[in-house]
Design a protein around this motif. Structure first.
Motif, PDB file in Angstrom:
ATOM      1  N   UNK A 224       2.917   5.383 -24.859  1.00 55.47           N
ATOM      2  CA  UNK A 224       3.270   4.385 -23.853  1.00 55.47           C
ATOM      3  C   UNK A 224       2.327   3.210 -23.973  1.00 55.47           C
ATOM      4  N   UNK A 225       2.731   2.100 -23.424  1.00 52.11           N
ATOM      5  CA  UNK A 225       1.905   0.912 -23.467  1.00 52.11           C
ATOM      6  C   UNK A 225       2.270  -0.044 -22.359  1.00 52.11           C
ATOM      7  N   UNK A 226       1.453  -1.074 -22.218  1.00 48.27           N
ATOM      8  CA  UNK A 226       1.662  -2.105 -21.211  1.00 48.27           C
ATOM      9  C   UNK A 226       1.812  -3.444 -21.907  1.00 48.27           C
ATOM     10  N   UNK A 227       2.873  -4.160 -21.519  1.00 42.23           N
ATOM     11  CA  UNK A 227       3.096  -5.509 -22.043  1.00 42.23           C
ATOM     12  C   UNK A 227       2.766  -6.484 -20.923  1.00 42.23           C
ATOM     13  N   UNK A 228       1.612  -7.187 -21.047  1.00 50.51           N
ATOM     14  CA  UNK A 228       1.152  -8.068 -19.979  1.00 50.51           C
ATOM     15  C   UNK A 228       1.104  -9.508 -20.478  1.00 50.51           C
ATOM     16  N   UNK A 229       1.410 -10.412 -19.576  1.00 43.63           N
ATOM     17  CA  UNK A 229       1.301 -11.831 -19.874  1.00 43.63           C
ATOM     18  C   UNK A 229       0.851 -12.564 -18.603  1.00 43.63           C
ATOM     19  N   UNK A 230       0.148 -13.639 -18.819  1.00 43.37           N
ATOM     20  CA  UNK A 230      -0.359 -14.438 -17.695  1.00 43.37           C
ATOM     21  C   UNK A 230       0.681 -15.482 -17.297  1.00 43.37           C
ATOM     22  N   UNK A 231       1.018 -15.474 -16.031  1.00 43.56           N
ATOM     23  CA  UNK A 231       1.973 -16.438 -15.511  1.00 43.56           C
ATOM     24  C   UNK A 231       1.364 -17.147 -14.307  1.00 43.56           C
ATOM     25  N   UNK A 232       1.980 -18.210 -13.910  1.00 42.38           N
ATOM     26  CA  UNK A 232       1.503 -18.986 -12.752  1.00 42.38           C
ATOM     27  C   UNK A 232       2.635 -19.149 -11.750  1.00 42.38           C
ATOM     28  N   UNK A 233       2.251 -19.349 -10.531  1.00 40.90           N
ATOM     29  CA  UNK A 233       3.220 -19.567  -9.471  1.00 40.90           C
ATOM     30  C   UNK A 233       2.585 -20.487  -8.423  1.00 40.90           C
ATOM     31  N   UNK A 234       3.459 -21.140  -7.669  1.00 37.61           N
ATOM     32  CA  UNK A 234       3.016 -22.049  -6.622  1.00 37.61           C
ATOM     33  C   UNK A 234       2.976 -21.326  -5.287  1.00 37.61           C
ATOM     34  N   UNK A 235       1.904 -21.532  -4.543  1.00 44.25           N
ATOM     35  CA  UNK A 235       1.757 -20.943  -3.216  1.00 44.25           C
ATOM     36  C   UNK A 235       1.424 -22.055  -2.226  1.00 44.25           C
ATOM     37  N   UNK A 236       1.799 -21.835  -0.981  1.00 47.30           N
ATOM     38  CA  UNK A 236       1.512 -22.779   0.085  1.00 47.30           C
ATOM     39  C   UNK A 236       0.244 -22.353   0.825  1.00 47.30           C
ATOM     40  N   UNK A 237      -0.739 -23.221   0.870  1.00 44.30           N
ATOM     41  CA  UNK A 237      -2.013 -22.944   1.534  1.00 44.30           C
ATOM     42  C   UNK A 237      -2.155 -23.918   2.698  1.00 44.30           C
ATOM     43  N   UNK A 238      -2.412 -23.374   3.874  1.00 41.00           N
ATOM     44  CA  UNK A 238      -2.497 -24.212   5.063  1.00 41.00           C
ATOM     45  C   UNK A 238      -3.931 -24.414   5.530  1.00 41.00           C
ATOM     46  N   UNK A 239      -4.173 -25.562   6.149  1.00 40.19           N
ATOM     47  CA  UNK A 239      -5.450 -25.831   6.794  1.00 40.19           C
ATOM     48  C   UNK A 239      -5.181 -26.583   8.096  1.00 40.19           C
ATOM     49  N   UNK A 240      -6.134 -26.536   8.993  1.00 44.43           N
ATOM     50  CA  UNK A 240      -5.958 -27.109  10.326  1.00 44.43           C
ATOM     51  C   UNK A 240      -6.484 -28.538  10.371  1.00 44.43           C
ATOM     52  N   UNK A 241      -5.681 -29.424  10.920  1.00 49.91           N
ATOM     53  CA  UNK A 241      -6.090 -30.784  11.198  1.00 49.91           C
ATOM     54  C   UNK A 241      -5.853 -31.070  12.682  1.00 49.91           C
TER      55      UNK A 241
END
Length: 438
Positions: A224-241
């Motif tokens: 058995x083995x693992x096939x891994x790859x690096x991917x990116x995704x967009x996330x929403x980060x909130x801050x208080x104003x």
């Protein structure tokens, strides 16, 4: 009692509907003899809760039904009557005195100032006109209350029995009356407090983050083995104003409109003798508590069984009808305590990304009708100073159909409109929609 009924129903369904499988495949892994293996037929914990709820509802309905059946059983007992002879005091109606009638005195135009006690009448305006009447005993030549022979008939379901109570004979006298004064006030508008404060709100921004996306593969040589790859995704980060908002509160004051005068007599009583009065009870032979207890027990059992069976059938045939149902597949995955070899042909679970939170729309202040105390002002609920009208172009300085801002202070909500430059004060103006006349 309810706990034992619930436990019994739960154990019955665990035995009948919740047999464990010898093995289960979770996320492609072979899992054997786990203590927390998912039952593939019904949710036993949920069935236990439904049975408990049914027991409680059934107990209430059963107790009420038992009380109704007891009342019906009592009504079927034959009615018997008994006449009791005794001596009762001879009473006559006597007027003890008079009190004034309750009255209302208006006081228009009076403001409360610092205390509602101001302006109260300091003297009694009432004139005694209402008689105060009580039943007093009749006295004989020896100045003792007179008692007369009397007879009273009592009826009820069952066998009657008579007991005797000692009661007092009272003589009433009146010692004047009491007067009370209650203000009648009305709340009227006084002024409006206005202030500004900082209000927090959340601003979201999009950020990119990296993560490892791995899938398991099964080779023909048994490895058995693992096939891994690096991917990116967009996330929403909130801050208080924070933004500055205008607040206001309307202040009211109480003003006196009048006052109520109420009168009550001061009536005193003294005991001048006693007599024996009968108290009759009827023994119908029906144990009401037994009827109610039987109803509670039977109702609890029927309710627990009914909701338990309904929950089991609903899980298998009609999902989603009763509360607490959780949709699941026959082999709902649980996280394995020790991941092992993937089962050939069993696909890995898909990787799902959370949806980004919805970015809230910017706040531009509420559009409200308002008073124009000067040409340069802000709306209640708004956050920017602004103008109305445009000097030199024929518009009135307080024309609410037009709103003007300094070029570097225009809220983003107006940037989609076509502005008109105002040479008179160096601002840009827009049609202000939805605002009524000031």
């Amino acid at each position: 009692m309810l706990a034992s009924v619930t436990s019994g129903i739960k154990n019955m369904f665990a035995k009948e509907f919740g047999r464990r499988e010898a093995k289960d495949y979770l996320n492609g892994d072979i899992v054997k003899n786990q203590d927390n293996i998912v039952r593939d037929k019904v949710d036993i914990a949920r069935i236990g809760k439904l049975a408990g709820a049914g027991a409680g509802i059934g107990a209430l309905v059963g107790g009420a039904t038992g009380g109704i059946l007891a009342a019906r059983a009592i009504n079927r007992v034959p009615v018997q009557s008994i006449s009791v002879d005794y001596r009762a005091p001879s009473l006559h109606s006597e007027r003890l005195g008079m009190v004034p009638a309750d009255d209302y005195v208006p006081t228009p135009g009076w403001s409360n100032g610092m205390s509602l006690r101001w302006g109260y009448p300091s003297f009694d305006r009432g004139v005694p006109t209402i008689p105060v009447v009580r039943n007093n005993p009749t006295y004989g030549g020896d100045n003792h209350p007179v008692t007369l022979p009397t007879s009273e008939t009592f009826s009820g379901h069952g066998t009657p029995s008579v007991s005797w109570d000692t009661k007092n004979i009272s003589h009433y006298t009146m010692n004047g009356y009491q007067r009370s004064v209650t203000p009648h006030t009305e709340s009227v508008y006084d002024h409006t407090d206005r202030w500004t404060e900082q209000e927090p709100y959340t601003v979201y921004e999009t950020r990119s983050e990296s993560y490892q996306n791995c899938t398991s593969q099964y080779n023909s040589d048994g490895s058995t083995g693992q096939d891994c790859r690096t991917e990116s995704r967009n996330v929403q980060v909130g801050h208080t104003e924070y933004r500055t908002v205008d607040r206001e509160r309307r202040i009211y004051r109480d003003e006196l409109r009048g006052f109520y005068e109420r009168y009550s007599p001061n009536v005193a009583s003294r005991v001048v003798g006693t007599y024996q009065a009968p108290r009759v009870s009827f023994d119908h032979g029906i144990n009401t508590a037994s009827y109610i207890l039987k109803g509670v027990l039977i109702g609890a059992g029927i309710g627990a069984l009914a909701l338990g069976v309904a929950g089991a059938l609903e899980d298998k045939y009609f999902p989603g009808v009763l509360p607490g149902h959780k949709e699941k597949s026959k082999t709902e995955p649980l996280p394995p305590s020790n991941p092992g070899t993937p089962y050939p042909g069993h696909p890995a679970p898909p990787t799902t990304e959370p949806l980004p939170p919805v970015t809230p729309a910017p706040y531009y202040g509420e559009v409200q009708t308002h008073a124009h105390e000067s040409r340069r002002h802000s709306h209640a609920g708004g956050n920017l100073w602004h103008f109305h009208g445009c000097p030199g172009d024929g518009h009135d300085a307080l024309d609410t159909s037009i709103i003007c801002f300094k070029p570097n202070q225009v809220p983003s909500g107006y940037k989609t409109e076509t502005p008109t430059e105002c040479e008179g004060n160096g601002s840009v103006c827009y049609l202000e929609k939805g605002v009524g006349a000031a």
